[in-house]
Design a protein around this motif. Structure first.
Motif, PDB file in Angstrom:
ATOM      1  N   VAL A  62     -10.134   8.697  -7.382  1.00  0.00           N
ATOM      2  CA  VAL A  62     -10.102  10.113  -7.007  1.00  0.00           C
ATOM      3  C   VAL A  62     -10.130  10.300  -5.495  1.00  0.00           C
ATOM      4  N   GLY A  63     -10.399   9.228  -4.740  1.00  0.00           N
ATOM      5  CA  GLY A  63     -10.336   9.314  -3.284  1.00  0.00           C
ATOM      6  C   GLY A  63     -11.669   9.318  -2.572  1.00  0.00           C
ATOM      7  N   ALA A  64     -12.764   8.981  -3.256  1.00  0.00           N
ATOM      8  CA  ALA A  64     -14.077   8.941  -2.604  1.00  0.00           C
ATOM      9  C   ALA A  64     -14.088   7.883  -1.504  1.00  0.00           C
ATOM     10  N   SER A  65     -14.860   8.139  -0.453  1.00  0.00           N
ATOM     11  CA  SER A  65     -14.984   7.187   0.650  1.00  0.00           C
ATOM     12  C   SER A  65     -16.098   6.203   0.311  1.00  0.00           C
ATOM     13  N   ILE A  66     -15.771   5.233  -0.518  1.00  0.00           N
ATOM     14  CA  ILE A  66     -16.742   4.259  -1.010  1.00  0.00           C
ATOM     15  C   ILE A  66     -16.127   2.864  -0.955  1.00  0.00           C
ATOM     16  N   GLY A  67     -16.963   1.858  -1.160  1.00  0.00           N
ATOM     17  CA  GLY A  67     -16.511   0.477  -1.227  1.00  0.00           C
ATOM     18  C   GLY A  67     -16.985  -0.190  -2.504  1.00  0.00           C
ATOM     19  N   ARG A  68     -16.503  -1.383  -2.745  1.00  0.00           N
ATOM     20  CA  ARG A  68     -16.860  -2.115  -3.963  1.00  0.00           C
ATOM     21  C   ARG A  68     -17.856  -3.234  -3.688  1.00  0.00           C
ATOM     22  N   GLU A  69     -18.237  -3.473  -2.434  1.00  0.00           N
ATOM     23  CA  GLU A  69     -19.063  -4.621  -2.102  1.00  0.00           C
ATOM     24  C   GLU A  69     -20.510  -4.436  -2.560  1.00  0.00           C
ATOM     25  N   GLY A  70     -21.100  -3.267  -2.273  1.00  0.00           N
ATOM     26  CA  GLY A  70     -22.450  -2.988  -2.754  1.00  0.00           C
ATOM     27  C   GLY A  70     -22.538  -3.033  -4.271  1.00  0.00           C
TER      28      GLY A  70
ATOM     29  N   PHE B 193      -9.715   8.684   2.792  1.00  0.00           N
ATOM     30  CA  PHE B 193      -9.892   8.393   1.376  1.00  0.00           C
ATOM     31  C   PHE B 193     -10.037   6.890   1.149  1.00  0.00           C
ATOM     32  N   GLY B 194     -10.802   6.517   0.125  1.00  0.00           N
ATOM     33  CA  GLY B 194     -10.922   5.113  -0.265  1.00  0.00           C
ATOM     34  C   GLY B 194     -11.759   4.297   0.704  1.00  0.00           C
ATOM     35  N   THR B 195     -11.490   3.007   0.727  1.00  0.00           N
ATOM     36  CA  THR B 195     -12.298   2.077   1.518  1.00  0.00           C
ATOM     37  C   THR B 195     -12.013   2.143   3.011  1.00  0.00           C
ATOM     38  N   GLY B 196     -10.808   2.567   3.393  1.00  0.00           N
ATOM     39  CA  GLY B 196     -10.416   2.566   4.799  1.00  0.00           C
ATOM     40  C   GLY B 196      -9.847   1.229   5.243  1.00  0.00           C
ATOM     41  N   TYR B 197      -9.468   0.402   4.282  1.00  0.00           N
ATOM     42  CA  TYR B 197      -8.997  -0.953   4.602  1.00  0.00           C
ATOM     43  C   TYR B 197      -7.735  -0.942   5.469  1.00  0.00           C
ATOM     44  N   GLN B 198      -6.736  -0.163   5.085  1.00  0.00           N
ATOM     45  CA  GLN B 198      -5.454  -0.190   5.785  1.00  0.00           C
ATOM     46  C   GLN B 198      -5.557   0.265   7.245  1.00  0.00           C
TER      47      GLN B 198
ATOM     48  N   ASP C 266      -7.832  -2.147  -5.894  1.00  0.00           N
ATOM     49  CA  ASP C 266      -6.565  -2.047  -5.165  1.00  0.00           C
ATOM     50  C   ASP C 266      -5.583  -1.135  -5.898  1.00  0.00           C
ATOM     51  N   TYR C 267      -5.509  -1.288  -7.223  1.00  0.00           N
ATOM     52  CA  TYR C 267      -4.628  -0.414  -8.005  1.00  0.00           C
ATOM     53  C   TYR C 267      -5.100   1.038  -7.938  1.00  0.00           C
ATOM     54  N   ALA C 268      -6.416   1.245  -7.967  1.00  0.00           N
ATOM     55  CA  ALA C 268      -6.957   2.610  -7.892  1.00  0.00           C
ATOM     56  C   ALA C 268      -6.613   3.250  -6.554  1.00  0.00           C
ATOM     57  N   ASN C 269      -6.718   2.487  -5.473  1.00  0.00           N
ATOM     58  CA  ASN C 269      -6.350   3.010  -4.149  1.00  0.00           C
ATOM     59  C   ASN C 269      -4.872   3.374  -4.080  1.00  0.00           C
ATOM     60  N   LYS C 270      -4.022   2.525  -4.662  1.00  0.00           N
ATOM     61  CA  LYS C 270      -2.582   2.799  -4.662  1.00  0.00           C
ATOM     62  C   LYS C 270      -2.256   4.030  -5.493  1.00  0.00           C
TER      63      LYS C 270
END
Length: 433
Positions: free
Chosen positions: A124-132, A296-301, A43-47
């Protein structure tokens, strides 16, 4: 007079109990704690990424290519086996019949690298997630206990890794039921999952740690989406069909790039892996600039906004997020595809809702169904897909529609990509004998 065999037998039983207790209690506690640390740091990295890219418009064009190269280099040089999602590595370790304790896929070193590099990728903005990655982390933690006390042989190792991987999903999404189904449907596709009390306790305890530290929450909040089973059948079929086609196409493209050894692109990747990583990073950067940083990021928002009907996204968000996730996965950097896949499904569902007549179904219901369908199409794990969506959005009233859309999508995806994605990718990590 003391009976020495009895004393020895008692000592051996005590040691076995100690090893079992430490594995089935300490292990899940560690998985839950590490999952919380990774979630908070992500979350901090995304922010940080959002703040930096909003301050300097062209920053992604510089940061993403350089970041992808650095992450790919560090991963290949210091943490080989940490690339990509982490789920294929876990499946490969489970499928390995050798009973020797190896650490090239699952170890504390791999766990540390996976955490650092996943956070770096999000920063850095990669389109990845943390679940895998959390699946590989959970399996790595449980792998520590293999070879100790009663945990000997390939069967015992398999039980530990299945429990650790399932606990990783449960802790990452705060979805214990989905964690169990993930172990049954995905991790143990080639083996029988023994859902014994120890494995279930591992999943439950790991899920309780985020609950205790972060409070009772659902990943995407509570969705009020509703759809009648009988009147919404056409909507369910359309969402399942579109989600299956999109998910199967993504899966086929990623498998093709991973195993194609004859094309010019494959030769270029083999000769210039870091140049290719830089080009992938540049592609993600350009997609980000074209979508106002949405990919960028997980796409959560943006996904949460669509589910709540509280935000409008451009029509091209779904396809742009799919391409950004594909480029991030192809580049060789660590990072999962679960969360980005849900974002892609949300974007595609938003497009469907705009095309379908308003009388068909509520906007949020179409988005929810397409998310489950796309995830099922990518992973070919329909039960896990609809349970994850149900638990993440508190949509128990949507159980049957989600189930049907996921099953339809899995069947359609199989026609496009016959081999399930994670199991195809796991072949790269199996030992060559």
């Amino acid at each position: 007079m003391t009976n020495e065999p009895d004393v020895q037998d008692f000592a051996e039983k005590s040691v076995d109990m100690w090893h079992r207790g430490s594995a089935w209690i300490l292990g899940p506690l560690m998985i839950g704690l590490v999952a919380v640390i990774l979630a908070t740091a992500s979350d901090y990295a995304n922010k940080l990424n959002s703040l930096l890219f909003q301050s300097f418009f062209f920053a992604p064009v510089i940061i993403l290519p350089l970041g992808f190269v650095l992450l790919a280099y560090v991963s290949r040089r210091y943490f080989p086996g940490a690339q990509g999602s982490g789920i294929p590595q876990t499946i490969a370790a489970i499928s390995d019949a050798d009973d020797k304790k190896t650490s090239h896929l699952l170890s504390i070193r791999i766990m540390i690298g996976k955490i650092m590099l996943t956070i770096g990728g999000l920063a850095v903005g990669a389109s990845i997630g943390r679940e895998g990655p959390t699946v590989q982390i959970g399996a790595s933690i449980m792998h520590m206990f293999y070879g100790r006390g009663p945990f000997q042989g390939a069967d015992q190792r398999r039980i530990l890794l299945l429990a650790g991987g399932a606990a990783g999903i449960a802790a990452a999404f705060n979805t214990p039921l989905a964690g169990i189904m993930f172990a049954i449907e995905e991790l143990s596709k080639n083996h029988i999952f023994n859902a014994n009390s120890s494995a279930l306790v591992t999943v439950i305890v790991s899920g309780l740690i985020p609950l205790a530290l972060l409070g009772n929450y659902t990943y995407f909040g509570s969705s009020a989406a509703n759809l009648e089973w009988d009147s919404g059948m056409s909507t369910i079929l359309i969402c399942g069909l579109v989600g299956g086609v999109a998910g199967g196409t993504f899966s086929r493209m990623l498998i093709r790039v991973s195993f194609d050894t004859t094309s010019r692109l494959a030769g270029f990747i083999s000769r210039r892996p870091f140049v290719f990583a830089a080009l992938c990073g540049l592609g993600v950067a350009l997609l980000g600039l074209a979508t106002d940083h949405l990919v960028f990021g997980t796409g959560y928002q943006p996904t949460k906004a669509l589910l709540e009907d509280s935000g409008d996204l451009p029509w091209y968000f779904g396809i742009a997020k799919l391409l950004a996730t594909l480029l991030s996965s192809m580049s060789g950097i660590p990072g999962g595809i679960f969360a980005p896949s849900l974002a892609v499904g949300a974007g595609v569902g938003d497009n469907l809702a705009a095309l379908l007549p308003a009388s068909y179904a509520p906007h949020s219901a179409i988005v929810l169904l397409t998310m489950a369908a796309y995830l099922s199409g990518v992973t070919r794990a329909p039960v896990t897909a609809f349970i994850i969506m149900m638990e993440m959005t508190d949509s128990h009233h949507m159980l049957l529609p989600l189930m049907a859309a996921s099953v339809v999508a899995s069947g359609v995806s199989k026609l496009i990509s016959p081999t399930p994605l994670y199991h195809a990718l796991s072949q790269k990590f199996l030992p060559q004998r």
